[in-house]
Design a protein around this motif. Structure first.
Motif, PDB file in Angstrom:
ATOM      1  N   TYR A   1       0.815  -1.211   0.000  1.00  0.00           N
ATOM      2  CA  TYR A   1       0.000   0.000   0.000  1.00  0.00           C
ATOM      3  C   TYR A   1       0.851   1.264   0.000  1.00  0.00           C
ATOM      4  N   LYS A   2       2.001   1.180  -0.667  1.00  0.00           N
ATOM      5  CA  LYS A   2       2.876   2.339  -0.848  1.00  0.00           C
ATOM      6  C   LYS A   2       2.783   2.815  -2.284  1.00  0.00           C
TER       7      LYS A   2
ATOM      8  N   SER B   1      -6.044   5.153   1.045  1.00  0.00           N
ATOM      9  CA  SER B   1      -7.152   5.109   0.085  1.00  0.00           C
ATOM     10  C   SER B   1      -7.429   3.674  -0.340  1.00  0.00           C
ATOM     11  N   PHE B   2      -8.605   3.472  -0.903  1.00  0.00           N
ATOM     12  CA  PHE B   2      -8.949   2.177  -1.478  1.00  0.00           C
ATOM     13  C   PHE B   2      -9.814   2.425  -2.693  1.00  0.00           C
TER      14      PHE B   2
ATOM     15  N   ASN C   1      -8.620  10.189   1.097  1.00  0.00           N
ATOM     16  CA  ASN C   1      -7.275   9.638   1.225  1.00  0.00           C
ATOM     17  C   ASN C   1      -6.520  10.357   2.342  1.00  0.00           C
ATOM     18  N   ALA C   2      -5.572   9.676   2.906  1.00  0.00           N
ATOM     19  CA  ALA C   2      -4.560  10.261   3.782  1.00  0.00           C
ATOM     20  C   ALA C   2      -3.240   9.609   3.393  1.00  0.00           C
ATOM     21  N   LEU C   3      -2.181  10.402   3.386  1.00  0.00           N
ATOM     22  CA  LEU C   3      -0.856   9.919   3.007  1.00  0.00           C
ATOM     23  C   LEU C   3       0.102  10.097   4.172  1.00  0.00           C
ATOM     24  N   ILE C   4       0.949   9.100   4.394  1.00  0.00           N
ATOM     25  CA  ILE C   4       1.979   9.163   5.425  1.00  0.00           C
ATOM     26  C   ILE C   4       3.317   8.971   4.728  1.00  0.00           C
ATOM     27  N   SER C   5       4.211   9.931   4.947  1.00  0.00           N
ATOM     28  CA  SER C   5       5.530   9.837   4.329  1.00  0.00           C
ATOM     29  C   SER C   5       6.584  10.303   5.318  1.00  0.00           C
ATOM     30  N   PHE C   6       7.834  10.082   4.958  1.00  0.00           N
ATOM     31  CA  PHE C   6       8.957  10.377   5.837  1.00  0.00           C
ATOM     32  C   PHE C   6       9.989  11.174   5.068  1.00  0.00           C
ATOM     33  N   GLU C   7      10.501  12.230   5.696  1.00  0.00           N
ATOM     34  CA  GLU C   7      11.514  13.067   5.069  1.00  0.00           C
ATOM     35  C   GLU C   7      12.513  13.471   6.151  1.00  0.00           C
ATOM     36  N   ASN C   8      13.752  13.023   5.981  1.00  0.00           N
ATOM     37  CA  ASN C   8      14.784  13.243   7.001  1.00  0.00           C
ATOM     38  C   ASN C   8      14.266  12.732   8.342  1.00  0.00           C
ATOM     39  N   GLU C   9      14.128  13.569   9.338  1.00  0.00           N
ATOM     40  CA  GLU C   9      13.623  13.141  10.648  1.00  0.00           C
ATOM     41  C   GLU C   9      12.134  13.440  10.819  1.00  0.00           C
ATOM     42  N   LYS C  10      11.468  13.867   9.762  1.00  0.00           N
ATOM     43  CA  LYS C  10      10.068  14.280   9.835  1.00  0.00           C
ATOM     44  C   LYS C  10       9.117  13.158   9.447  1.00  0.00           C
ATOM     45  N   ILE C  11       7.939  13.176  10.066  1.00  0.00           N
ATOM     46  CA  ILE C  11       6.821  12.326   9.689  1.00  0.00           C
ATOM     47  C   ILE C  11       5.769  13.267   9.122  1.00  0.00           C
ATOM     48  N   ILE C  12       5.347  13.030   7.892  1.00  0.00           N
ATOM     49  CA  ILE C  12       4.401  13.922   7.230  1.00  0.00           C
ATOM     50  C   ILE C  12       3.089  13.177   7.023  1.00  0.00           C
ATOM     51  N   VAL C  13       1.999  13.741   7.572  1.00  0.00           N
ATOM     52  CA  VAL C  13       0.665  13.181   7.393  1.00  0.00           C
ATOM     53  C   VAL C  13      -0.157  14.222   6.639  1.00  0.00           C
ATOM     54  N   GLU C  14      -0.645  13.830   5.464  1.00  0.00           N
ATOM     55  CA  GLU C  14      -1.466  14.722   4.644  1.00  0.00           C
ATOM     56  C   GLU C  14      -2.854  14.102   4.494  1.00  0.00           C
ATOM     57  N   ASN C  15      -3.868  14.914   4.713  1.00  0.00           N
ATOM     58  CA  ASN C  15      -5.237  14.449   4.565  1.00  0.00           C
ATOM     59  C   ASN C  15      -5.832  15.057   3.305  1.00  0.00           C
TER      60      ASN C  15
END
Length: 95
Positions: free
Chosen positions: A48-49, A57-58, A68-82
């Motif tokens: 599911y990446k 999402s489905f 949808n909501a997206l979870i991603s990682f950048e350097n030391e950050k956790i990014i959650v986008e709705n």
């Protein structure tokens, strides 16, 4: 079928109990900086990446104009986008 159905971001190091009815829910732990990111779902969560982002999402997509909501990682950050409407509830707390 693969689907992420929930997530938890915490500094605590414990495994949440998410399979209340013993139906085969899978749990994935991702360590990011001082945080533990727990993703739980059905099937293989890695399926599911999309573009290195976990999608709730489905069917799977990275479009935020639809549910949808997206979870991603950048350097030391956790990014959650709705999505634009916030149709997937995301609850936060500051302890």
């Amino acid at each position: 079928m693969n689907k992420i159905i929930g997530f938890l971001i915490t500094k605590e190091n414990k495994e949440p109990k998410v399979d209340f009815f013993d139906v085969g829910i899978t749990l994935k732990l991702i360590k990011q900086g001082n945080y533990n990111v727990y993703l739980w779902g059905i099937g293989d969560i890695e399926n599911y990446k999309v573009d290195d982002m976990y999608s709730l999402s489905f069917p799977i997509h990275k479009n935020l104009l639809d549910r949808n909501a997206l979870i991603s990682f950048e350097n030391e950050k956790i990014i959650v986008e709705n999505d634009w409407l916030g149709s997937i509830p995301v609850f936060t707390t500051n302890k």
